[in-house]
Design a protein around this motif. Structure first.
Motif, short mmCIF file in Angstrom:
data_model
loop_
_atom_site.label_atom_id
_atom_site.label_comp_id
_atom_site.label_asym_id
_atom_site.label_seq_id
_atom_site.Cartn_x
_atom_site.Cartn_y
_atom_site.Cartn_z
N GLY A 108 -31.07 71.93 14.53
CA GLY A 108 -31.28 70.49 14.33
C GLY A 108 -30.78 70.05 12.96
O GLY A 108 -30.13 69.01 12.82
N ALA A 109 -31.08 70.85 11.95
CA ALA A 109 -30.65 70.50 10.59
C ALA A 109 -29.13 70.51 10.48
O ALA A 109 -28.54 69.70 9.76
CB ALA A 109 -31.27 71.47 9.59
N ALA A 128 -27.12 69.56 12.74
CA ALA A 128 -26.70 68.24 13.24
C ALA A 128 -26.75 67.22 12.12
O ALA A 128 -25.79 66.47 11.88
CB ALA A 128 -27.59 67.82 14.40
N GLY A 129 -27.86 67.19 11.40
CA GLY A 129 -28.02 66.22 10.32
C GLY A 129 -27.04 66.45 9.18
O GLY A 129 -26.45 65.51 8.64
N LEU A 130 -26.85 67.72 8.82
CA LEU A 130 -25.91 68.04 7.73
C LEU A 130 -24.50 67.58 8.08
O LEU A 130 -23.76 67.11 7.21
CB LEU A 130 -25.91 69.55 7.47
CG LEU A 130 -27.05 70.08 6.59
CD1 LEU A 130 -27.26 71.57 6.82
CD2 LEU A 130 -26.76 69.79 5.12
N SER A 176 -28.97 67.53 20.22
CA SER A 176 -28.74 67.01 18.86
C SER A 176 -27.33 67.29 18.34
O SER A 176 -26.89 66.64 17.39
CB SER A 176 -29.76 67.61 17.88
OG SER A 176 -31.04 67.09 18.16
#
Lengths: 320, 287
Positions: free
Chosen positions: A69-70, A72-74, A101
């Motif tokens: 998930g992280a 995806a955000g990065l 995600s």
């Protein structure tokens, strides 16, 4: 593409180790990617990169779902995150995070799964991933790469980093033979011809390539000419190119260290049924779980050796 | 409570305006779910005052340039409450008001759960736990790139029953992400009933403190408390901030308040819509 390349058995390296070394090499050329891991720096060899570039590596603890998930955000901040873990965790523990995600929004995240198939050996079925191709194929927007050797691995890593979107790259633990020389040019979707032949095509990938080439030598002595293809891009596959390569041989045997349901055998089956039906046999894990043991021992127990490929070839050429 | 002092930064007139906007957004939620034929009213109405403060006052963003790199990010991890998000995006000019009519219909930009690609939607939301984790990645990205962006997210109180929420919580605390502010929409209900009957989530404050977050508890419908909490979050150094917002599911519509059945996804009937809009309008006029 190297048409009649002969394997160089003097060079054997595990793809995960080659992966770690190549990350460092490419990391010195470009600063746009970062690596993520979940306490698997040693197992995936991403530790080689972490040691060289500690500021470009993030450890998430033993928590693959949040790592995915992280990532995806990065990626939304312009980084190219490379998620590193074993294939079982990449393709199962964190699969919904990858699907929803990463793949759904088509984010620029790369996932590298090590520890493929029963070739993992003694760690046993919990860590032997025999499902990742089947699972990843079903997820839209996903490119799946499975290199045959370290040369192809490097070419694929460069492709992966230039490509904008989700990529799943398979590495592995068992040492593999060198197939290509430095001039190898990777073309996504096209399966390199490793050996030319006229009577039957063996489509193999990853650790099974060595057995396929060995089988071709054995069958040559029996007067049977085998073509060997390296199924190194599992999605997308250039179907036209594949049909051109196999049509004249009239039959296909697939060989994979993966469940035969949904893997290379199924991909080949899909394409042949659609464009050019011909006899097909599948060597691989026959829809059962693996077990602990030395890899070589397991390949014998699971009917996945060069001799097993030969048995299928002798049978299938009679069905043409 | 030092809320009062901090809340003095906002004037009575501003509070009144934000309340009116929040009630205008509520009316849009009801109309959207009615038009769309399904959707989640309860959780949209509990989070909507927070979204109103974020989008109408606190967040830095450009409605006409949703890809501006310097913008603050908001990720609606409890993605089923997207009617609330779509309402504030429409009211702030990020999307056209007329798009709201298409909610949940084929070909519409307003999908049943937030989809990346809709202007103003930063990440996919709705598979519970995932948006929270994506938002953490954004906070890491902002810090790595030495950006000044603040990353806001909202999780549901039922949502935190998901295991990955705690992976994310642990990581945010470990990384000391002080640019990361989360609202926990504590409306005490989830799809099938009360959170404490289905799977106990309390004690909330202690849980987040134990995961190395700074924690503050507020009334999630009180505009001045929401503003004060965000102002407080901006001052915290070295830790992520959890704002536990005590809310009422279905807030603002009498027959929806504290009724789990209004979690989703049945739309209001014709009569219910009329009554709900009348009630919301009355509150808005009385602000």
């Amino acid at each position: 593409m190297n048409k009649n390349s002969l394997m160089d058995t003097s060079v054997k390296i595990s793809l995960r180790e080659a992966y770690g070394n190549t990350l460092v090499k490419i990391g010195k050329e470009r600063a746009d990617f970062i690596t993520l891991d979940a306490d698997m720096c040693g197992a995936t060899s991403v530790g080689i990169f972490r040691d060289e570039f500690p500021d470009r590596h993030i450890c998430f603890g033993i928590a693959e779902q949040n790592m995915m998930g992280a990532a995806a955000g990065l990626s939304t901040f312009g980084y190219t995150p490379i998620v590193n873990t074993m294939a079982v965790f990449a393709s199962m523990r964190a699969i919904e995070q990858f699907r929803t995600s990463v793949a759904f929004p088509n984010f620029n995240v790369k996932v590298v799964g090590s520890h493929q198939g029963i070739g993992v050996g003694n760690d046993g079925p919990t860590h032997q991933c025999i499902e990742d191709i089947s699972i990843m194929r079903a997820i839209p927007n996903t490119v799946i790469l499975s290199p045959g050797d370290d040369v192809e691995l490097e070419a694929m890593m460069r492709y992966m980093l230039d490509y904008k979107g989700p990529v799943y790259l398979r590495t592995g633990r068992l040492p593999v033979v060198r197939l290509f020389d430095g001039d190898y040019s990777f073309k996504v979707g096209r399966w390199p011809v490793l050996r030319d032949g006229t009577d039957c095509t063996v489509v193999a990938n990853s650790v099974m390539i060595e057995f396929a080439l060995e089988a071709a030598e054995i069958m040559k002595a029996e007067g049977v000419s085998i073509k060997v293809l390296n199924a190194s891009t599992l999605k997308p596959v250039d179907e036209e190119d594949f049909i051109v390569k196999v049509a004249a041989t009239g039959c296909v045997v697939t060989a994979e260290d993966h469940n035969t349901m949904g893997g290379v055998g199924s991909i080949v089956s899909d394409i042949l049924c659609k464009h050019h039906p011909m006899p097909l046999e599948k060597i691989g894990v026959q829809d059962r779980f693996g077990e602990s043991g030395d890899a070589e021992e397991l390949f014998v127990r699971f009917g996945m050796t060069a001799a097993d490929i030969c048995v299928k070839v002798r049978d299938i050429i009679l069905r043409k | 409570m030092n809320n009062i002092l901090e809340a003095e930064r906002i004037t009575t007139a501003e509070i009144k305006e934000l309340r009116q906007k929040a009630y205008g957004a509520r009316a849009r939620v009801l109309q959207m779910v009615y038009d769309g034929g399904s959707g989640h009213c309860g959780g949209s109405l509990s989070i909507i005052d927070i979204l109103s403060v974020l989008y109408f006052r606190e967040m830095k963003y450009r409605p006409d340039d949703t890809e501006w790199a310097g913008r603050d990010r908001f990720v609606l991890s409890k993605g089923h409450a997207c009617p609330a998000l779509y309402a504030v995006l429409a009211m702030s000019g990020v999307i056209e008001e007329r798009e709201l009519k298409g909610f949940r219909s084929a070909g519409s930009m307003l999908q049943g759960h937030p989809e990346f690609g809709t202007p103003g939607v930063e990440a996919v939301g709705g598979s519970l736990g995932q948006g929270f984790s994506t938002a953490l990645g954004m906070a890491l990205g902002a810090r790595l790139s030495k950006g000044a962006q603040r990353i806001f997210t909202a999780v549901g109180d039922g949502e935190i029953q998901e295991g990955m929420v705690w992976e994310t919580a642990m990581a945010a605390g470990h990384f000391g992400l002080d640019n990361f502010t989360c609202f926990l929409d504590r409306n005490k209900l989830q799809g099938d009933g009360k959170t404490e009957d289905l799977m106990m989530v309390e004690p909330l404050r202690d849980k987040w403190l134990a995961f190395n977050w700074e924690v503050r508890e507020i009334d999630g419908h009180d505009i001045s408390e929401i503003v004060a909490a965000i102002e407080w979050a901006r001052t915290v150094k070295g830790r992520p901030q959890m704002i536990i917002a005590n809310t009422v599911k279905g807030k603002g519509v009498s027959f929806m308040e504290n009724v789990a059945a209004w979690h989703g996804t049945a739309p209001p009937t014709d009569d219910e819509l009329v009554q709900a809009l009348a009630e919301l309008n009355a509150v808005s006029e009385g602000c």
